[in-house]
Design a protein around this motif. Structure first.
Motif: not given
Length: 368
Positions: A8-10, A32, A34, A55-56, A59, A63, A101
């Motif tokens: 994932t990349t925020r 996000i 994915t 957001q955090q 992700v 994970e 998610a």
């Protein structure tokens, strides 16, 4: 083919100014990205959601809880994989966050499925319409905007080639909001679609008053008119008392909540969001349920995804875009942004969702 990794990349992009709706305000656009990787080298990659506060958390769930469930699994078994992820909602946690998610992973799996089949997600889901009328979300309450600024904004959307607008209401007195709608209708003419979105700002009585005040403006629908705590009964009253179509569903996170809206006679249109409600796998079931009840499907934001969904079914309506100022991600993250012609957008037919991401933009706005 087996899943080997999920990444994932925020992203977070500050907006030039604050955009205010009926019950909220936005100063940053987030998303996000994915990616699902496999042992064949084939991968699925999408971006989804505009979650700012959690957001955090999303992700971290991907994970720590989704990824261990899916590593080593066949990515084409989307029903089985979705069921495994959904079990995480049963014992604990913030279910709304967990569903986001799940959605992030599920949507990437559908991109992968399309690439494996050499087909667009639009074709995989049904391929009913190749072109769709596109609308823009606007009419936000902004500092120093005024009625003249609102009218200029709406005329500009029309001239850019959009088929209509979903206009924000609900932040001021209903009479003032009605006057705003009248001014916009006068400026854009009768053939430009106007829908209104109150973001759950009103009592049923206020919503009914608003509908009667704008009756001559012929609004396409009124979205989420009533306060959240008894919105099903309230929206049913608005429908029955005014005859104005009511839209809702973006606040629901499962097919069960959407089914309650339909069975309760609360909506004419469901605008459930795949990035909130568990992804494409859950959306398919909601769309089938809605079709049996004669309820049309709209979609909350995310037009790069919704055009595939709306175009796949017979009762699909409008992909919803923003201005670049409100959604810099939607207009700059993609190297292949949409092209509008005669108020419509053509659904991309490249495998998967057909997204080509701008890596330079990702690096500039990546949240470490």
């Amino acid at each position: 083919m087996r899943i080997t990794d999920i990444r994932t990349t925020r992203l977070a992009v500050p907006l030039a100014h604050i955009f205010r709706g009926g019950t909220y305000e936005i100063a940053v656009r987030c998303t996000i990205i994915t990616e699902v990787w496999t042992d064949t080298g084939l991968s699925g990659c999408t971006y989804a959601g505009d979650e700012r506060a959690r957001q955090q958390d999303i992700v971290q769930l991907v994970e720590t809880r989704m990824k261990p469930l899916l590593i080593g699994q066949d990515p084409l078994d989307h029903e089985r994989l979705w069921g495994r992820m959904f079990q995480e909602t049963i014992p604990h946690g913030d279910r709304a966050t967990i569903l986001q998610a799940i959605a992030a992973v599920d949507i990437a799996l559908w991109d992968l499925k399309g690439k494996a089949a050499g087909l667009s997600v639009h074709k995989l889901l049904g391929g009913s319409h190749e072109r769709l009328p596109a609308i823009v979300i606007g009419g936000y309450y902004e500092d120093d905007k005024g009625t003249d600024g609102l009218v200029t904004e709406m005329v500009d959307y029309r001239d850019q080639g959009f088929a209509g607008v979903k206009m924000k209401v609900g932040r001021v007195d209903v009479h003032d909001d009605a006057e705003r709608v009248h001014e916009v209708r006068k400026a854009v003419g009768d053939h430009f679609m106007i829908a209104c979105d109150a973001n759950q700002a009103w009592t049923p009585e206020q919503a009914i008053d608003f509908c009667r005040l704008v009756e001559s403006c012929h609004i396409r629908w009124l979205e989420e008119p009533c306060h959240w705590y008894d919105d099903l009964a309230g929206m049913r009253r608005v429908r029955e008392r005014t005859g104005v179509p009511v839209t809702a569903g973006q606040s629901e996170i499962t097919k069960y909540g959407c089914q309650a809206l339909v069975r309760g006679g609360a909506v004419d249109i469901l605008n459930v969001d795949v990035s909130h409600a568990g992804g494409i796998t859950e959306w398919r079931k909601i769309a089938a349920m809605a079709e049996m009840a004669g309820v049309a499907m709209a979609h909350h934001e995310e037009p790069h995804l919704s055009q595939h969904c709306m175009g796949a079914i017979q009762l699909g309506l409008y992909p919803e875009y923003f201005s670049e100022a409100r959604d810099p991600i939607g207009w700059n993250l993609l190297k292949n942004p949409p092209v509008f012609k005669d108020g419509c957008v053509t659904v991309p037919q490249a495998p998967g969702f057909g997204l080509e991401l701008n890596q330079g933009f990702i690096e500039q706005y990546r949240v470490e």
